[in-house]
Design a protein around this motif. Structure first.
Motif, PDB file in Angstrom:
ATOM      1  N   TYR A   1      -5.020   6.353  -1.492  1.00  0.00           N
ATOM      2  CA  TYR A   1      -4.285   5.138  -1.153  1.00  0.00           C
ATOM      3  C   TYR A   1      -4.293   4.197  -2.354  1.00  0.00           C
ATOM      4  CZ  TYR A   1      -3.799   6.473   3.689  1.00  0.00           C
ATOM      5  OH  TYR A   1      -3.437   7.133   4.855  1.00  0.00           O
TER       6      TYR A   1
ATOM      7  N   ARG B   1       4.128  10.343  -3.903  1.00  0.00           N
ATOM      8  CA  ARG B   1       3.609   9.077  -3.410  1.00  0.00           C
ATOM      9  C   ARG B   1       4.601   8.489  -2.422  1.00  0.00           C
ATOM     10  NH1 ARG B   1       1.419   4.835  -7.772  1.00  0.00           N
ATOM     11  NH2 ARG B   1       0.280   6.744  -8.286  1.00  0.00           N
TER      12      ARG B   1
ATOM     13  N   TRP C   1       0.853  -1.182   0.000  1.00  0.00           N
ATOM     14  CA  TRP C   1       0.000   0.000   0.000  1.00  0.00           C
ATOM     15  C   TRP C   1       0.892   1.236   0.000  1.00  0.00           C
ATOM     16  CZ3 TRP C   1      -5.157  -0.024  -0.693  1.00  0.00           C
ATOM     17  CH2 TRP C   1      -5.857  -1.219  -0.451  1.00  0.00           C
TER      18      TRP C   1
ATOM     19  N   GLY D   1      -6.518   3.626  -7.028  1.00  0.00           N
ATOM     20  CA  GLY D   1      -6.508   4.437  -5.816  1.00  0.00           C
ATOM     21  C   GLY D   1      -7.890   4.615  -5.209  1.00  0.00           C
TER      22      GLY D   1
ATOM     23  N   ARG E   1       0.527   5.774  -0.556  1.00  0.00           N
ATOM     24  CA  ARG E   1      -0.447   6.860  -0.506  1.00  0.00           C
ATOM     25  C   ARG E   1       0.173   8.133  -1.058  1.00  0.00           C
ATOM     26  NH1 ARG E   1      -0.871   7.747   6.101  1.00  0.00           N
ATOM     27  NH2 ARG E   1       1.176   8.746   6.380  1.00  0.00           N
TER      28      ARG E   1
END
Length: 118
Positions: free
Chosen positions: A94, A45, A36, A111, A38
């Motif tokens: 995310y 990112r 993961w 996302g 974000r």
């Protein structure tokens, strides 16, 4: 065709919880490390967490350690991110990502937005 589809994002108050899911298709899920990431507005990112394809070992960014938990269900080709004690700085889009074994992450989802209101 590889697809990663995230779900579970939304608006939550400070201190609340959300669970993100990422359903994978088109790849041998059990041989992929899942992660993961974000991205907050105006920022790059960043890594959040990952779970390895073998042994299920996990790692976390320091900013989420102790609050977020990553898990996977190989029978469902799904990876989860349980997010507790959410803070405004957790607000971001995310993204789910997949990496063949221990290579770099090469597949990305579209996302899901997480917004934490104070």
């Amino acid at each position: 065709q590889v697809q990663l589809v995230e779900s579970g994002g939304g608006l939550v108050q400070v201190g609340g919880s959300l669970r993100l899911s990422c359903a994978a298709s088109g790849l041998p899920f059990s041989t992929y490390t899942m992660g993961w990431f974000r991205q907050a507005p105006g920022k790059e990112r960043e890594f959040v967490s990952q779970i390895r394809y073998i042994g299920g070992s996990t790692s976390y960014a320091g900013s989420v350690k102790g609050r977020f938990t990553i898990s996977r269900d190989n029978a469902k080709n799904t990876v989860y991110l349980q997010m507790n004690s959410l803070k405004p700085e957790d607000t971001a889009v995310y993204y789910c990502a997949a990496a063949r074994r221990d290579s770099s992450f090469g597949y990305w989802g579209q996302g899901t937005q997480v917004t934490v209101s104070s």
